[in-house]
Scaffold this motif. Structure first.
Motif, PDB file in Angstrom:
ATOM      1  N   HIS A   1       0.614  -1.239   0.153  1.00 56.38           N
ATOM      2  CA  HIS A   1       0.110  -0.281  -0.051  1.00 56.38           C
ATOM      3  C   HIS A   1       0.881   1.282   0.108  1.00 56.38           C
ATOM      4  O   HIS A   1       0.532   2.224  -0.563  1.00 56.38           O
ATOM      5  CB  HIS A   1      -1.005  -0.168   1.110  1.00 56.38           C
ATOM      6  CG  HIS A   1      -1.730   0.934   1.361  1.00 56.38           C
ATOM      7  ND1 HIS A   1      -2.797   1.085   2.058  1.00 56.38           N
ATOM      8  CD2 HIS A   1      -2.101   2.244   0.771  1.00 56.38           C
ATOM      9  CE1 HIS A   1      -3.580   2.213   2.230  1.00 56.38           C
ATOM     10  NE2 HIS A   1      -3.036   3.029   1.111  1.00 56.38           N
ATOM     11  N   ALA A   2       1.897   1.243   0.719  1.00 54.66           N
ATOM     12  CA  ALA A   2       2.847   2.451   0.854  1.00 54.66           C
ATOM     13  C   ALA A   2       3.611   2.759  -0.269  1.00 54.66           C
ATOM     14  O   ALA A   2       3.726   3.733  -0.778  1.00 54.66           O
ATOM     15  CB  ALA A   2       3.764   2.162   1.938  1.00 54.66           C
TER      16      ALA A   2
ATOM     17  N   ASP B   1       1.307   4.847  -2.432  1.00 51.72           N
ATOM     18  CA  ASP B   1       1.218   6.356  -2.115  1.00 51.72           C
ATOM     19  C   ASP B   1       2.539   6.946  -2.118  1.00 51.72           C
ATOM     20  O   ASP B   1       2.352   8.032  -2.642  1.00 51.72           O
ATOM     21  CB  ASP B   1       0.931   6.288  -0.621  1.00 51.72           C
ATOM     22  CG  ASP B   1      -0.524   5.914  -0.266  1.00 51.72           C
ATOM     23  OD1 ASP B   1      -1.418   5.430  -1.443  1.00 51.72           O
ATOM     24  OD2 ASP B   1      -0.738   5.449   0.991  1.00 51.72           O
TER      25      ASP B   1
ATOM     26  N   SER C   1       0.587   2.643   9.116  1.00 55.51           N
ATOM     27  CA  SER C   1      -0.156   3.161   8.202  1.00 55.51           C
ATOM     28  C   SER C   1      -0.400   4.574   8.573  1.00 55.51           C
ATOM     29  O   SER C   1      -0.261   5.477   7.762  1.00 55.51           O
ATOM     30  CB  SER C   1      -1.276   2.380   8.129  1.00 55.51           C
ATOM     31  OG  SER C   1      -2.429   2.926   7.458  1.00 55.51           O
TER      32      SER C   1
ATOM     33  N   TRP D   1       3.093   6.436   7.652  1.00 51.87           N
ATOM     34  CA  TRP D   1       3.196   6.694   6.207  1.00 51.87           C
ATOM     35  C   TRP D   1       2.319   7.605   5.361  1.00 51.87           C
ATOM     36  O   TRP D   1       2.602   8.442   4.626  1.00 51.87           O
ATOM     37  CB  TRP D   1       3.427   5.238   5.391  1.00 51.87           C
ATOM     38  CG  TRP D   1       2.422   4.694   4.680  1.00 51.87           C
ATOM     39  CD1 TRP D   1       1.726   5.390   3.418  1.00 51.87           C
ATOM     40  CD2 TRP D   1       1.586   3.789   4.865  1.00 51.87           C
ATOM     41  NE1 TRP D   1       0.794   4.643   3.143  1.00 51.87           N
ATOM     42  CE2 TRP D   1       0.721   3.613   3.862  1.00 51.87           C
ATOM     43  CE3 TRP D   1       1.806   2.587   5.663  1.00 51.87           C
ATOM     44  CZ2 TRP D   1      -0.322   2.335   3.585  1.00 51.87           C
ATOM     45  CZ3 TRP D   1       0.864   1.467   5.636  1.00 51.87           C
ATOM     46  CH2 TRP D   1       0.048   1.393   4.660  1.00 51.87           C
ATOM     47  N   HIS D   2       1.030   7.489   5.955  1.00 51.32           N
ATOM     48  CA  HIS D   2       0.301   8.642   5.388  1.00 51.32           C
ATOM     49  C   HIS D   2       0.391   9.959   5.843  1.00 51.32           C
ATOM     50  O   HIS D   2       0.051  10.865   4.968  1.00 51.32           O
ATOM     51  CB  HIS D   2      -1.494   8.058   5.786  1.00 51.32           C
ATOM     52  CG  HIS D   2      -2.110   7.039   4.919  1.00 51.32           C
ATOM     53  ND1 HIS D   2      -2.006   5.690   5.292  1.00 51.32           N
ATOM     54  CD2 HIS D   2      -2.251   7.024   3.743  1.00 51.32           C
ATOM     55  CE1 HIS D   2      -2.683   5.247   4.506  1.00 51.32           C
ATOM     56  NE2 HIS D   2      -2.739   5.727   3.359  1.00 51.32           N
TER      57      HIS D   2
ATOM     58  N   SER E   1       1.595  12.923   3.125  1.00 52.97           N
ATOM     59  CA  SER E   1       0.685  14.288   2.864  1.00 52.97           C
ATOM     60  C   SER E   1       1.597  15.470   3.463  1.00 52.97           C
ATOM     61  O   SER E   1       1.354  16.543   3.269  1.00 52.97           O
ATOM     62  CB  SER E   1      -0.240  14.140   4.153  1.00 52.97           C
ATOM     63  OG  SER E   1      -0.997  12.903   3.833  1.00 52.97           O
TER      64      SER E   1
ATOM     65  N   LYS F   1       4.547  15.720  -0.643  1.00 49.61           N
ATOM     66  CA  LYS F   1       3.323  15.675  -1.451  1.00 49.61           C
ATOM     67  C   LYS F   1       3.498  16.440  -2.755  1.00 49.61           C
ATOM     68  O   LYS F   1       3.704  17.703  -2.207  1.00 49.61           O
ATOM     69  CB  LYS F   1       2.196  16.020  -0.682  1.00 49.61           C
ATOM     70  CG  LYS F   1       0.628  16.066  -1.312  1.00 49.61           C
ATOM     71  CD  LYS F   1      -0.532  16.169  -0.237  1.00 49.61           C
ATOM     72  CE  LYS F   1      -1.696  16.023  -1.114  1.00 49.61           C
ATOM     73  NZ  LYS F   1      -2.699  16.355  -0.504  1.00 49.61           N
TER      74      LYS F   1
ATOM     75  N   THR G   1      -4.743  14.147  -3.455  1.00 44.79           N
ATOM     76  CA  THR G   1      -5.580  13.043  -3.476  1.00 44.79           C
ATOM     77  C   THR G   1      -6.895  13.162  -3.974  1.00 44.79           C
ATOM     78  O   THR G   1      -7.494  14.387  -3.759  1.00 44.79           O
ATOM     79  CB  THR G   1      -5.570  12.319  -1.771  1.00 44.79           C
ATOM     80  OG1 THR G   1      -5.660  13.710  -1.226  1.00 44.79           O
ATOM     81  CG2 THR G   1      -3.974  11.693  -1.596  1.00 44.79           C
TER      82      THR G   1
END
Length: 202
Positions: free
Chosen positions: A54-55, A58, A175, A178-179, A183, A188, A192
């Protein structure tokens, strides 16, 4: 106290006790990796392998970093495990990927790897190889961080607030962090989807 209430109280404690300066150091390390044209390799096993996948999405899509997870290639992973052994799968994968000093390894792990305990020796071997080629190392890890914390250039430790729930909290906060990173203004570069869609009125 209901279990849900207790679990959520632990989540609040972890969030409050996280070292924001460590997260900032990791953000700077990743931004520098992108600036120098390096690649990011995210390593994890078990639930952390799913988080790594998942990471990767992103960091590629939102942060514009060339990024890979060895565990996404199940054919190579199982072939190397079958033929050469579990402990060297990540190191061999990184050698074939021609890991260089421009690149960065990011470890997502509950324990960070330990040769003494023989837990995640594949992470330890990968990090030793990364040190050999002078690649940068980052980590988001639980417990005491294990081998990852001893060699990382930037490492975020997930606080242990309940020793009975180290794994779920560590993997959940991987999670969260890393989010946070994708961001972060230093990383970034792409909006999104849902933040860019105008609110619909019924």
């Amino acid at each position: 106290m209901a279990f849900s209430t207790q679990f959520l109280a632990e989540v609040q404690r972890i969030a409050a006790e996280l070292d924001a300066s460590a997260i900032e150091r990791l953000a700077a390390l990743l931004a520098d990796t992108r600036e120098r044209g390096g690649r990011l390799f995210i390593i994890g096993v078990g639930g952390s392998a799913a988080n790594a996948s998942h990471a990767v999405n992103d960091f590629r899509k939102i942060a514009g970093i060339e990024c890979y997870a060895p565990t996404d290639n199940v054919s190579e992973l199982t072939a190397r495990t079958n033929d050469e052994g579990w402990s060297t799968v990540f190191e061999a994968w990184l050698k074939t990927s021609r890991l260089t000093a421009k690149d960065t390894i990011l470890v997502l792990s509950v324990g960070g790897g330990s040769m003494d305990a023989q837990v995640s020796p594949n992470i330890v071997a990968a990090l030793r190889y990364a040190k050999f080629v002078k690649a940068s190392i980052g980590g988001i890890v639980g417990r005491d961080g294990g081998f990852t914390a001893t060699v990382a250039d930037a490492c975020v430790l997930i606080p242990v607030v309940n020793p009975d729930r180290v794994t779920p909290h560590s993997e959940a906060f991987q999670s969260v962090i890393w989010h946070l990173l994708v961001s972060h203004p230093a990383l970034k570069i792409a909006e999104t989807k849902w933040e860019s869609v105008a609110t619909c009125k019924a």
